[in-house]
Scaffold this motif. Structure first.
Motif, short mmCIF file in Angstrom:
data_model
loop_
_atom_site.label_atom_id
_atom_site.label_comp_id
_atom_site.label_asym_id
_atom_site.label_seq_id
_atom_site.Cartn_x
_atom_site.Cartn_y
_atom_site.Cartn_z
N VAL A 150 0.77 -1.16 0.00
CA VAL A 150 0.07 0.03 -0.10
C VAL A 150 0.87 1.32 0.10
CG1 VAL A 150 -1.66 1.46 1.41
CG2 VAL A 150 -2.16 -1.06 0.95
N ASP A 151 1.90 1.30 0.92
CA ASP A 151 2.72 2.74 0.99
C ASP A 151 3.60 2.61 -0.39
OD1 ASP A 151 2.11 3.06 3.35
OD2 ASP A 151 3.94 2.50 4.37
N ALA A 152 3.97 1.58 -1.02
CA ALA A 152 4.79 1.76 -2.45
C ALA A 152 3.94 2.27 -3.35
CB ALA A 152 5.31 0.32 -2.70
N VAL A 153 2.59 1.61 -3.38
CA VAL A 153 1.46 2.29 -4.61
C VAL A 153 1.54 3.83 -4.40
CG1 VAL A 153 -0.51 2.02 -5.53
CG2 VAL A 153 0.81 0.15 -4.84
N ALA A 154 1.14 4.23 -3.04
CA ALA A 154 0.79 5.65 -2.67
C ALA A 154 2.05 6.40 -2.99
CB ALA A 154 0.69 5.65 -1.04
N ALA A 155 3.48 6.04 -2.59
CA ALA A 155 4.67 6.88 -3.06
C ALA A 155 4.65 7.28 -4.65
CB ALA A 155 5.69 5.87 -2.67
N THR A 192 -0.41 -5.21 -8.62
CA THR A 192 -1.01 -4.81 -9.74
C THR A 192 -2.41 -4.61 -9.47
OG1 THR A 192 0.35 -6.59 -11.29
CG2 THR A 192 -1.78 -5.92 -12.03
N ALA A 193 -3.39 -5.26 -8.71
CA ALA A 193 -4.56 -5.02 -8.43
C ALA A 193 -4.67 -3.70 -7.77
CB ALA A 193 -5.05 -5.97 -7.49
N LEU A 194 -3.81 -3.45 -6.62
CA LEU A 194 -3.94 -2.00 -6.24
C LEU A 194 -3.60 -1.00 -7.22
CD1 LEU A 194 -1.71 -2.50 -2.85
CD2 LEU A 194 -4.10 -2.23 -3.04
N LEU A 195 -2.72 -1.14 -8.31
CA LEU A 195 -2.57 -0.14 -9.12
C LEU A 195 -3.63 0.05 -10.25
CD1 LEU A 195 1.15 -1.56 -10.21
CD2 LEU A 195 0.51 0.79 -9.34
N ILE A 196 -4.26 -0.88 -10.43
CA ILE A 196 -5.58 -0.81 -11.23
C ILE A 196 -6.78 -0.13 -10.56
CG2 ILE A 196 -7.26 -2.22 -12.34
CD1 ILE A 196 -5.08 -4.21 -13.24
N GLY A 197 -6.81 -0.57 -9.24
CA GLY A 197 -7.38 0.14 -8.47
C GLY A 197 -7.59 1.70 -8.34
N ALA A 198 -6.42 2.08 -8.39
CA ALA A 198 -5.91 3.43 -8.30
C ALA A 198 -6.10 4.17 -9.73
CB ALA A 198 -4.62 3.80 -7.86
N ARG A 243 5.16 -1.62 -22.86
CA ARG A 243 4.67 -0.13 -23.27
C ARG A 243 5.53 0.67 -22.45
NH1 ARG A 243 -1.37 1.34 -22.02
NH2 ARG A 243 -1.16 3.73 -22.04
N PRO A 244 5.89 1.91 -22.83
CA PRO A 244 6.74 2.79 -22.01
C PRO A 244 5.93 3.20 -20.80
CG PRO A 244 6.64 3.70 -24.45
CD PRO A 244 5.86 2.26 -24.31
N PRO A 245 6.41 3.27 -19.56
CA PRO A 245 5.72 3.43 -18.39
C PRO A 245 5.93 5.08 -17.72
CG PRO A 245 8.08 2.76 -17.86
CD PRO A 245 7.88 2.73 -19.45
N ASP A 246 4.93 5.30 -17.19
CA ASP A 246 4.92 6.64 -16.29
C ASP A 246 5.47 6.32 -15.19
OD1 ASP A 246 3.39 8.21 -18.61
OD2 ASP A 246 1.99 6.88 -17.93
N VAL A 247 5.27 5.22 -14.54
CA VAL A 247 5.57 4.85 -13.30
C VAL A 247 6.00 3.35 -13.03
CG1 VAL A 247 4.33 6.74 -12.04
CG2 VAL A 247 3.47 4.39 -12.43
N ILE A 248 6.97 3.10 -12.07
CA ILE A 248 7.24 1.58 -12.06
C ILE A 248 7.17 1.23 -10.58
CG2 ILE A 248 9.37 -0.05 -12.38
CD1 ILE A 248 10.04 1.54 -14.82
N ALA A 302 16.67 3.51 -19.15
CA ALA A 302 16.50 3.93 -20.64
C ALA A 302 15.17 4.84 -20.81
CB ALA A 302 16.80 2.87 -21.42
N THR A 303 14.13 4.54 -19.64
CA THR A 303 12.69 5.00 -19.89
C THR A 303 12.69 6.42 -19.41
OG1 THR A 303 11.98 4.40 -17.59
CG2 THR A 303 11.77 2.85 -19.22
N ALA A 304 11.53 7.03 -19.46
CA ALA A 304 11.39 8.70 -19.08
C ALA A 304 10.31 8.31 -18.11
CB ALA A 304 10.70 9.41 -20.27
N VAL A 305 10.57 7.26 -17.20
CA VAL A 305 9.81 7.26 -15.96
C VAL A 305 9.74 8.24 -14.97
CG1 VAL A 305 11.52 5.79 -14.82
CG2 VAL A 305 8.98 5.44 -14.18
N GLN A 306 8.63 8.73 -14.26
CA GLN A 306 8.70 9.72 -13.52
C GLN A 306 8.85 9.49 -12.06
OE1 GLN A 306 4.80 11.62 -14.14
NE2 GLN A 306 5.12 11.77 -16.23
N ARG A 307 8.44 8.10 -11.75
CA ARG A 307 8.71 7.59 -10.32
C ARG A 307 8.89 6.01 -10.41
NH1 ARG A 307 5.30 10.69 -5.41
NH2 ARG A 307 5.93 12.84 -5.95
#
Length: 390
Positions: free
Chosen positions: A273-278, A298-304, A344-349, A368-373
């Motif tokens: 939960v903390d990792a997804v919130a971060a 994965t379920a938490l990410l989709i839920g958000a 697919r290029p990510p926004d977050v990982i 190599a990505t342009a990931v933000q967080r």
């Protein structure tokens, strides 16, 4: 006395040596200095202890020793609550002689030191979140089997096993399995090396019998029946050396006993939960969930509100995740280093690798990505820090 004819020279110092313990190393040993300046590692010591050493084994740059006498205890030293810890020199726990508050300080310093020294980051020691309960939390234990003894290895003597009666860190249901196995050990094959006892997330109980050979075991049903007479409904598994685990009695479903789960479920949930919130706001963003396991994160990410590329090498874990659903996830079965460049290029990982950390190819692909967080869930501060430095 110097040992000749060995690859590494070790000197046994027989003179009495008295030192102060200044810190605890990442493996749990106390750290002090010998009179000649060499760092010495001493198990079962606490910061601030002054101890008289014995069995000092001096290597070229460091030494190891054990405690002969605690001359004066440090402020964080406590009486261990587990009788096995002192009486049997249980090698399973390392810090039970240290108060919870000092344990938290030790763990914060170990993590902070790794990030500064290995990760080359100028950071303070992290804040420690205490577990909901200090004892009785493990949903899985692995016990060694030697003859009639079922228990843990003796500290510093991996060939010796003592018979465990009560494991204070085990959940009550797992302790019931320990008690049950002690009464039913006659059903085990003669080449049993280990027992894995666990409660799964659906409250099912499992006994996995690890053996040294593939010699056929015919006692599984008798073990299952014996445990039932003790009021325990279990699934019995047999896992021969270099073979695949198989259910022998109680069930033939490979999930969930043979899929990796955190042994401290409450803390595992808090961490996820903390990792997804971060990661921040996730609606409309695309995430990578690397080393995804059974798909809880994965379920938490989709839920958000995120879409997810979920990567896991264990086919059984992926099947369990698919069984649970979660529309919006694209699931990839394979090693992260083999899959990651095709995502697919990510926004977050979010990444949750094993104790060994991420493969170099995965670190390079992330860089190599342009990931933000990035949220990195780690089992080992040293490999976390190494990956951060990469």
């Amino acid at each position: 006395m110097a040992c000749r004819g060995t690859a590494r020279r070790i000197a046994l110092i027989v003179a009495a040596v008295e030192i102060d313990i200044r810190a605890i190393a990442s493996g749990g040993d106390g750290v002090g200095s010998l009179p000649d300046g060499r760092t010495v590692f001493v198990p079962r010591t606490a910061p601030g202890d002054r101890v008289l050493l014995r069995n000092v084994r001096a290597h070229a740059r460091m030494a190891r020793a054990s405690v002969a006498t605690i001359v004066s205890p440090g402020p964080g030293r406590v009486e261990p609550p587990c009788p096995h810890y002192v009486r049997d020199q249980c090698g399973s726990c390392q810090l039970m002689h240290i108060s919870a508050e000092v344990q938290h300080e030790v763990k914060a310093r170990v993590a902070g030191d790794a990030l500064r020294r290995i990760g080359k980051r100028d950071v303070n020691d992290p804040t420690i979140t205490a577990a909901p309960q200090a004892l009785g939390y493990r949903s899985k234990v692995t016990l060694a089997v030697r003859g009639n003894r079922i228990g843990y290895h003796v500290l510093g003597r991996p060939d010796e096993v003592f018979d465990v009666r009560r494991c204070l860190i085990a959940e009550s249901r797992v302790q019931e399995l320990i008690d049950g196995m002690r009464a039913a050990r006659r059903h085990l094959p003669t080449d049993t090396t280990r027992l894995v006892l666990q409660r799964d997330r659906n409250n099912g109980l499992h006994i996995t019998v690890r053996t040294a050979t593939t010699q056929v075991w015919s006692g599984a049903r008798a073990l299952h029946a014996d445990m039932a007479r003790q009021g325990l409904t279990v699934t019995v598994w047999w896992h021969p050396e270099d073979g695949a685990p198989r259910a022998m009695a109680g069930s033939d479903d490979p999930w969930p006993a043979m899929v990796f789960e955190q042994v401290h479920p409450a803390m595992g949930n808090l961490v996820r939960v903390d990792a997804v919130a971060a990661l921040g706001a996730l609606a409309g963003r695309h995430a990578w969930d690397l080393y995804a396991g059974v798909g809880d994160t994965t379920a938490l990410l989709i839920g958000a509100g995120a879409t997810v590329d979920s990567v896991e090498r264990d086919r059984r874990a992926v099947a369990a995740a698919e069984r649970a659903g979660s529309a919006g996830a694209v699931r990839h079965t394979g090693a992260a280093e083999s899959v990651v460049r095709d995502l697919r290029p990510p926004d977050v990982i979010i990444t949750n690798p094993p104790r060994t950390g991420m493969a170099g190819e995965v670190v390079a692909a992330i860089a190599a990505t342009a990931v933000q967080r990035i949220a990195y869930i780690s089992c080992d501060p040293a490999t976390l820090a190494r990956d951060v430095a990469r």
